[in-house]
Design a protein around this motif. Structure first.
Motif, PDB file in Angstrom:
ATOM      1  N   TYR A   1     -33.428  -4.153   9.187  1.00 49.85           N
ATOM      2  CA  TYR A   1     -34.237  -3.556  10.038  1.00 49.85           C
ATOM      3  C   TYR A   1     -34.008  -3.605  11.390  1.00 49.85           C
ATOM      4  O   TYR A   1     -34.141  -2.212  12.281  1.00 49.85           O
ATOM      5  N   LEU A   2     -33.755  -4.356  12.378  1.00 44.74           N
ATOM      6  CA  LEU A   2     -33.738  -4.212  14.063  1.00 44.74           C
ATOM      7  C   LEU A   2     -32.403  -3.475  13.762  1.00 44.74           C
ATOM      8  O   LEU A   2     -32.017  -2.355  14.717  1.00 44.74           O
ATOM      9  N   PHE A   3     -30.571  -3.715  13.049  1.00 41.41           N
ATOM     10  CA  PHE A   3     -30.298  -3.042  13.462  1.00 41.41           C
ATOM     11  C   PHE A   3     -30.302  -1.471  13.209  1.00 41.41           C
ATOM     12  O   PHE A   3     -29.801  -0.059  13.874  1.00 41.41           O
TER      13      PHE A   3
ATOM     14  N   GLN B   1     -23.192  -7.961  17.976  1.00 36.71           N
ATOM     15  CA  GLN B   1     -22.196  -8.689  16.778  1.00 36.71           C
ATOM     16  C   GLN B   1     -22.955 -10.835  17.303  1.00 36.71           C
ATOM     17  O   GLN B   1     -21.931 -11.362  16.193  1.00 36.71           O
ATOM     18  N   ASP B   2     -23.543 -11.039  17.861  1.00 40.01           N
ATOM     19  CA  ASP B   2     -24.676 -11.850  17.387  1.00 40.01           C
ATOM     20  C   ASP B   2     -25.106 -12.589  16.661  1.00 40.01           C
ATOM     21  O   ASP B   2     -25.150 -13.597  15.504  1.00 40.01           O
ATOM     22  N   ARG B   3     -25.575 -11.773  15.891  1.00 36.33           N
ATOM     23  CA  ARG B   3     -26.783 -11.881  14.903  1.00 36.33           C
ATOM     24  C   ARG B   3     -26.027 -11.277  13.798  1.00 36.33           C
ATOM     25  O   ARG B   3     -26.531 -11.473  12.337  1.00 36.33           O
ATOM     26  N   GLY B   4     -25.165 -10.161  13.446  1.00 33.43           N
ATOM     27  CA  GLY B   4     -24.358  -9.572  12.734  1.00 33.43           C
ATOM     28  C   GLY B   4     -23.712 -10.181  11.353  1.00 33.43           C
ATOM     29  O   GLY B   4     -23.686 -10.319  10.558  1.00 33.43           O
TER      30      GLY B   4
ATOM     31  N   GLY C   1     -20.953  -9.052   8.335  1.00 31.33           N
ATOM     32  CA  GLY C   1     -21.469  -7.931   8.573  1.00 31.33           C
ATOM     33  C   GLY C   1     -21.151  -7.122  10.086  1.00 31.33           C
ATOM     34  O   GLY C   1     -21.836  -5.577   9.804  1.00 31.33           O
ATOM     35  N   SER C   2     -21.081  -7.763  10.966  1.00 33.97           N
ATOM     36  CA  SER C   2     -21.207  -7.378  11.941  1.00 33.97           C
ATOM     37  C   SER C   2     -20.403  -6.222  12.734  1.00 33.97           C
ATOM     38  O   SER C   2     -21.053  -5.607  13.401  1.00 33.97           O
ATOM     39  N   GLY C   3     -19.183  -6.231  12.953  1.00 32.01           N
ATOM     40  CA  GLY C   3     -18.645  -5.535  12.488  1.00 32.01           C
ATOM     41  C   GLY C   3     -18.421  -4.180  11.992  1.00 32.01           C
ATOM     42  O   GLY C   3     -18.669  -2.922  12.347  1.00 32.01           O
ATOM     43  N   MET C   4     -20.015  -3.932  10.825  1.00 26.97           N
ATOM     44  CA  MET C   4     -20.024  -2.919   9.542  1.00 26.97           C
ATOM     45  C   MET C   4     -21.207  -1.966  11.050  1.00 26.97           C
ATOM     46  O   MET C   4     -20.940  -0.893  11.195  1.00 26.97           O
ATOM     47  N   TRP C   5     -21.827  -3.535  11.435  1.00 28.05           N
ATOM     48  CA  TRP C   5     -23.289  -2.626  11.805  1.00 28.05           C
ATOM     49  C   TRP C   5     -22.985  -2.091  13.528  1.00 28.05           C
ATOM     50  O   TRP C   5     -23.609  -1.372  13.646  1.00 28.05           O
TER      51      TRP C   5
ATOM     52  N   VAL D   1     -32.359 -15.974  22.951  1.00 28.63           N
ATOM     53  CA  VAL D   1     -31.465 -15.792  23.886  1.00 28.63           C
ATOM     54  C   VAL D   1     -30.098 -15.724  23.274  1.00 28.63           C
ATOM     55  O   VAL D   1     -29.872 -16.099  22.604  1.00 28.63           O
ATOM     56  N   LEU D   2     -29.268 -14.538  23.428  1.00 25.08           N
ATOM     57  CA  LEU D   2     -28.274 -14.468  23.479  1.00 25.08           C
ATOM     58  C   LEU D   2     -27.709 -15.481  23.175  1.00 25.08           C
ATOM     59  O   LEU D   2     -27.350 -15.897  24.585  1.00 25.08           O
ATOM     60  N   SER D   3     -26.431 -16.307  22.593  1.00 21.71           N
ATOM     61  CA  SER D   3     -25.195 -17.114  23.113  1.00 21.71           C
ATOM     62  C   SER D   3     -24.768 -17.086  23.611  1.00 21.71           C
ATOM     63  O   SER D   3     -24.382 -15.359  24.622  1.00 21.71           O
TER      64      SER D   3
END
Length: 251
Positions: free
Chosen positions: A48-50, A176-179, A182-186, A245-247
């Motif tokens: 939902y977020l991406f 990148q932090d939450r994906g 699948g972060s690359g695809m998103w 907060v992001l890493s």
């Protein structure tokens, strides 16, 4: 032999093997339901977020391209606005250049600040406040046509540049932090919104500016109406991972 199962796996010797931490984490992150917008921890799910980020990126890029897509009409406005500086009246292209430079200036300054605070404060208030300022800047850009004011347009474009920076700085590292795997695809989907939004903005701005019914001011107004649901959706986003907060915080 007495066996007492408290957690993990019971071995034949009576010892207990704890479950791997990864399995516990996966269990806590499991979604509440197949279509639930939140996971078990109450955070908004990636699915939902991406896509929301993608739609916002398309809207932001569309706004950026409206002026360039209707350069002739904006040149006519700059040369006839009641408060245009003398150099802009004599050379409308120079006036348009100043307007575009104001956008870049606002973006450049804001991107430095956003890049600094992205790992120090919660990302949602940073993004949401930036998008609200962006929305008001788009509204002001449309109002400039009605007011016949060069400076209303100039500072409205600068505001959209400042506000856009907050979103474009946060979204890629957040994906990148939450994906996860699948972060690359998103991230590729998100970046697709950049050329799509720019292309849409060129066509949309040109069509609206040359319309017999509308004008370029309405191009901004319609974008305001279309993007408002995205801001409302962002207001309901929840992300408590790492305190929101992001890493990289404190690095």
């Amino acid at each position: 032999m007495k066996e007492t199962q408290r957690y993990g796996t019971i071995m034949s010797s009576g010892s207990i093997t704890p479950e791997p931490a990864e399995q516990k984490a996966d269990a806590s992150a499991a979604p509440l339901g197949g279509w639930s917008p939140s996971d078990a921890g109450g955070n908004t799910r990636q699915a939902y977020l991406f896509p929301l980020f993608l739609l916002i990126n398309v809207a932001v890029m569309t706004d950026r391209a409206i002026v360039a897509g209707a350069s002739n009409e904006f040149a006519a406005f700059v040369s006839s606005a009641r408060d245009s500086p003398a150099f802009a009246v004599e050379s409308p292209d120079a006036g348009i250049g100043l307007i575009q430079a104001a956008f870049i200036l606002g973006y450049s300054v804001a991107v430095l600040l956003s890049g600094h605070y992205v790992h120090k404060v919660r990302w949602k208030p940073l993004v949401l406040s930036g998008l609200c300022v962006w929305w008001l800047g788009v509204l002001g850009s449309g109002n400039a046509k009605d007011y016949g004011s060069f400076y209303v347009l100039l500072f409205s474009r600068m505001a959209t540049g400042c506000a856009e920076a907050a979103f474009t700085v946060v979204a890629p590292p957040l994906i990148q932090d939450r994906g996860g795997a699948g972060s690359g695809m998103w991230l590729s989907f998100y970046l697709t919104g950049l050329p799509v939004g720019l292309a849409l903005g060129y066509v949309y701005g040109s069509h609206m500016a040359t319309s017999d019914v509308w004008d370029w001011g309405w191009a901004f107004y319609f974008l305001n109406a279309a993007s408002l649901p995205l801001l409302v959706a962002m207001a309901f986003v929840r992300d408590g991972t790492n305190g929101g907060v992001l890493s990289g915080a404190g690095e």
